[in-house]
Write a protein that holds these residues in place. Sequence first.
Motif, short mmCIF file in Angstrom:
data_model
loop_
_atom_site.label_atom_id
_atom_site.label_comp_id
_atom_site.label_asym_id
_atom_site.label_seq_id
_atom_site.Cartn_x
_atom_site.Cartn_y
_atom_site.Cartn_z
N ASN A 211 78.13 -42.28 30.05
CA ASN A 211 78.18 -43.71 30.32
C ASN A 211 76.96 -44.15 31.13
OD1 ASN A 211 81.51 -43.13 30.34
ND2 ASN A 211 80.84 -44.98 29.31
N ALA A 212 76.63 -45.41 30.99
CA ALA A 212 75.51 -45.97 31.73
C ALA A 212 75.78 -45.94 33.23
CB ALA A 212 75.25 -47.41 31.28
N SER A 213 74.72 -45.77 34.01
CA SER A 213 74.83 -45.78 35.48
C SER A 213 73.46 -46.08 36.06
CB SER A 213 75.34 -44.43 36.00
OG SER A 213 74.33 -43.43 35.85
N PRO A 214 73.40 -46.54 37.31
CA PRO A 214 72.11 -46.81 37.94
C PRO A 214 71.23 -45.56 38.02
CG PRO A 214 73.85 -47.90 39.15
CD PRO A 214 74.53 -47.02 38.15
N THR A 215 71.84 -44.40 38.30
CA THR A 215 71.07 -43.16 38.39
C THR A 215 70.46 -42.80 37.05
OG1 THR A 215 72.51 -42.34 40.15
CG2 THR A 215 71.16 -40.72 39.01
N LEU A 216 71.26 -42.92 35.99
CA LEU A 216 70.75 -42.64 34.65
C LEU A 216 69.61 -43.59 34.31
CD1 LEU A 216 71.03 -41.08 31.97
CD2 LEU A 216 72.69 -42.79 31.26
N SER A 217 69.79 -44.86 34.64
CA SER A 217 68.76 -45.85 34.34
C SER A 217 67.43 -45.52 35.03
CB SER A 217 69.22 -47.25 34.79
OG SER A 217 70.33 -47.67 34.04
N SER A 218 67.51 -45.03 36.26
CA SER A 218 66.28 -44.70 36.99
C SER A 218 65.55 -43.55 36.33
CB SER A 218 66.61 -44.36 38.45
OG SER A 218 67.35 -43.15 38.54
N HIS A 219 66.28 -42.57 35.80
CA HIS A 219 65.64 -41.43 35.13
C HIS A 219 65.06 -41.85 33.78
CE1 HIS A 219 66.80 -38.69 38.21
NE2 HIS A 219 68.09 -38.74 37.95
N ILE A 220 65.69 -42.83 33.12
CA ILE A 220 65.14 -43.35 31.87
C ILE A 220 63.85 -44.11 32.15
CG2 ILE A 220 65.52 -45.02 30.01
CD1 ILE A 220 68.48 -44.25 30.07
N GLN A 221 63.87 -44.93 33.20
CA GLN A 221 62.69 -45.73 33.54
C GLN A 221 61.51 -44.85 33.96
OE1 GLN A 221 64.16 -48.46 36.50
NE2 GLN A 221 65.51 -49.50 35.06
N SER A 222 61.82 -43.71 34.58
CA SER A 222 60.76 -42.79 35.01
C SER A 222 60.21 -41.95 33.86
CB SER A 222 61.27 -41.87 36.12
OG SER A 222 62.20 -40.93 35.59
N GLY A 223 60.89 -41.97 32.72
CA GLY A 223 60.45 -41.19 31.57
C GLY A 223 60.99 -39.77 31.53
N PRO A 233 78.90 -52.65 21.20
CA PRO A 233 78.95 -53.67 20.15
C PRO A 233 77.59 -54.28 19.82
CG PRO A 233 80.73 -53.98 21.72
CD PRO A 233 79.81 -52.95 22.30
N ALA A 234 76.66 -54.26 20.78
CA ALA A 234 75.32 -54.82 20.58
C ALA A 234 74.33 -54.06 21.45
CB ALA A 234 75.30 -56.31 20.92
N ARG A 235 73.06 -54.21 21.14
CA ARG A 235 72.03 -53.56 21.96
C ARG A 235 72.11 -54.06 23.40
NH1 ARG A 235 66.47 -52.40 18.57
NH2 ARG A 235 67.47 -51.85 16.57
N LEU A 236 71.73 -53.20 24.32
CA LEU A 236 71.76 -53.56 25.73
C LEU A 236 70.52 -54.38 26.09
CD1 LEU A 236 72.87 -50.14 27.29
CD2 LEU A 236 74.30 -52.06 26.55
N ASP A 237 70.71 -55.37 26.94
CA ASP A 237 69.59 -56.20 27.39
C ASP A 237 68.53 -55.36 28.10
OD1 ASP A 237 70.82 -58.43 26.36
OD2 ASP A 237 71.64 -59.10 28.29
N SER A 238 68.97 -54.31 28.79
CA SER A 238 68.04 -53.47 29.54
C SER A 238 67.29 -52.49 28.64
CB SER A 238 68.78 -52.69 30.62
OG SER A 238 69.74 -51.82 30.03
N LEU A 239 67.81 -52.24 27.42
CA LEU A 239 67.19 -51.29 26.48
C LEU A 239 67.17 -51.92 25.08
CD1 LEU A 239 68.99 -48.03 27.67
CD2 LEU A 239 66.59 -48.62 28.09
N PRO A 240 66.47 -53.02 24.92
CA PRO A 240 66.51 -53.73 23.63
C PRO A 240 65.94 -52.94 22.46
CG PRO A 240 64.77 -54.60 25.03
CD PRO A 240 65.58 -53.68 25.89
N GLN A 241 65.13 -51.92 22.76
CA GLN A 241 64.52 -51.12 21.70
C GLN A 241 65.44 -50.01 21.20
OE1 GLN A 241 64.09 -50.75 24.88
NE2 GLN A 241 63.66 -48.63 25.42
#
Length: 330
Positions: A211-223, A233-241
């Motif tokens: 599941n999505a979480s702030p910690t996971l998001s930080s590791h995605i943003q860091s690459g 149901p739809a693409r996430l605003d934070s990960l539109p790609q």
Amino acid sequence: MNFLASPKPSRRTATRLLAAAALCAASGAFAQAVPKTVRLIVAYPAGGVSDVVARALGDRLAAQMGVTVIVDNRAGASGAIGMDAVAKAAPDGATLGFSAISPLVLSPHLGKLPFDPLKDVAPVASVMYSPVLLIATPASKAKDFRALIDDAKAHPGAVRWATSGPASLGHIVLEQLRAAAGVDITHVPYKGGGQQLNDAIGGQFEILSTNASPTLSSHIQSGKLRPLAVGAPARLDSLPQVPTLGELGYKAANINSLFGVFAPAATPPALVAKYNAEINKALATPELRAKLTATDNVPTGGTPAAFAKEIASEFESNGRIVKAAGIKAD
């Protein structure tokens, strides 16, 4: 919690849940006051995303209704301990529960529960869905989801897929993809989410579903981690790609965690209707919506009957998946 033999899904599930919701949504003959102190049982540990959301919702309800809301964390058994506490609470409107629907729609297919998920709790309102992200770790060379499937087909059993445990939502997604894509992927079950995220960064396996979480998001943003697809149901605003599994052709695997508020089954219908209206009002506020969307959770809302219908549908679907894949709990 000890799980026993798996019960078969009942075709009467939808009828029972919808009937219960209809009863709870009906207007009471007499107006009934909301108790001055309301206990909100949260079926997860303090500090997690679901706990943060539940506390924010509790604060909004307290402000709107002029009551005191006390959060009571009852974690364990994938939410079943908290839901059991809700089921066994006095049906006087003084107790609500916040949980994913999995203790009602998945756990019953894995073993005997200390409460009847179809009779002992009443859906009040859905609150949010939490998307399931499919993440590639440094051990994977896949640049997108289709490359992952191609790799799995070319090297049967070589792709290792980590989840938070047997019969978790991530495991259900994996089994749906295994069946739909006809691939052999090795399941790596963990007990909870903390260690699996550390091991993902360390490249101990190729794919993580969580599941999505702030910690996971930080590791995605860091690459450090790469999102390949999302169950939503739809693409996430934070990960539109990042495409949904539905877009990629895997509709059965395009699932997510639906969270909501519940009450003991015999709670007066007028109180259930009142709480439903107040929860929908809270979900419409910019403050609460921002709290949810900041962690990639998506506000839902709606009537008790609509929530009950979603629960009934998931109950039947999970029963088929668990049986077909031979999924067993620990």
